[in-house]
Design a protein around this motif. Sequence first.
Motif, mmCIF file in Angstrom:
data_model
loop_
_atom_site.group_PDB
_atom_site.id
_atom_site.type_symbol
_atom_site.label_atom_id
_atom_site.label_comp_id
_atom_site.label_asym_id
_atom_site.label_seq_id
_atom_site.Cartn_x
_atom_site.Cartn_y
_atom_site.Cartn_z
ATOM 1 N N SER A 3 0.719 -1.176 0.128
ATOM 2 C CA SER A 3 0.022 -0.140 0.163
ATOM 3 C C SER A 3 0.999 1.323 0.014
ATOM 4 O O SER A 3 1.849 1.229 0.534
ATOM 5 N N ASN A 35 -0.794 4.724 -0.242
ATOM 6 C CA ASN A 35 -1.754 5.764 -0.172
ATOM 7 C C ASN A 35 -2.378 5.670 1.380
ATOM 8 O O ASN A 35 -3.237 4.856 1.126
ATOM 9 N N ASP A 46 -4.719 7.197 2.443
ATOM 10 C CA ASP A 46 -6.100 7.490 2.360
ATOM 11 C C ASP A 46 -6.775 6.449 1.379
ATOM 12 O O ASP A 46 -8.077 6.403 1.196
ATOM 13 N N GLU A 105 -5.645 3.716 -2.237
ATOM 14 C CA GLU A 105 -5.252 3.993 -3.582
ATOM 15 C C GLU A 105 -6.492 4.030 -4.496
ATOM 16 O O GLU A 105 -7.338 3.256 -4.361
ATOM 17 N N GLU A 116 -4.577 5.567 -9.617
ATOM 18 C CA GLU A 116 -3.356 5.338 -9.001
ATOM 19 C C GLU A 116 -2.996 3.821 -9.249
ATOM 20 O O GLU A 116 -1.930 3.482 -9.417
#
Length: 303
Positions: free
Chosen positions: A86, A88, A90, A92, A96
């Motif tokens: 992972s 991000n 918040d 992905e 992205e």
Amino acid sequence: MLAVVTLWLAAQRESRAQADFPPEGQILDIDGIAVHAVVMGQGPDVVLIHGSSGNTRDMTFALAPLLAKSFRVIVFDRPGLGYSQSFNADGETIVEQADILQRAAAQLGADKPIVAGQSYGGSVALAWAVTRPEDISALALIAPAAVPWETPLDSFNRVSSTAWGSAVLLPLITAFVPDWYVEKALDTVFAPQKAPEGYARHFGPGLTLRRASMHANAKQRANLLDEVTELEPRYPEISVPTEIVHGTADTTVGLDWHSRRLRDRIPGAELVELQGIGHMPQVVAAPEVAAAIARAAHRAGLR
């Protein structure tokens, strides 16, 4: 004391799951981000992208070995799931995910693959086709989540996507929910079919029950509706040959709401409706899905 025991049991269970179900393929380094890829077969390149809560093993149970007779098949773990990292906090986005998987495919020499995705993976495949049109030869969508929907996010993913849910709820699930319960729940995903004999043992429910995987999946699910809503107006830009496969008995991602509408949004898209099949055609109707991918390859001049 309960919290300490829960965290210990969760960690022990995650270690067992990873020992029992190790990576099937290789770990690529994409600008410092780990991406797990399984490669098999020879021929035109096909990328397979799994759905929500999944991993490479969903595709390697039936579909990938079948395709490998005629194609070089690349199966990826999506970010935060399986053995892909992972990146991000918040969650992905589908754009992205399409970007990093395209770069991973290119590192493997697949510069313009056929891209096939199931359910949530279909959303990622659509994002790939829309945002990276020079990096795709054809598109195959399997029960794709494609058209903005009206039903709210389920309570489990809504809670699991939060910091509180990650800290409190998910350790309890990892520590105490037995594998047999998850295996039984698979039949709900497959309905009206049942999960085939051996699927649960191949898929590895323990990988799905890891805390980080559940949290990553929930964040992605929580954001998906807004992302699809933003992407959907651009579907008419898709110019590569597109094949869609969807079961008529799918109650998870409805055929009429998603794939029939999607067919009318993508120029030249073809839709195959599988009578009586639920949400998992890549497993229970793998020959029909493989045939659709072969048609996409033929239309793209690859066969």
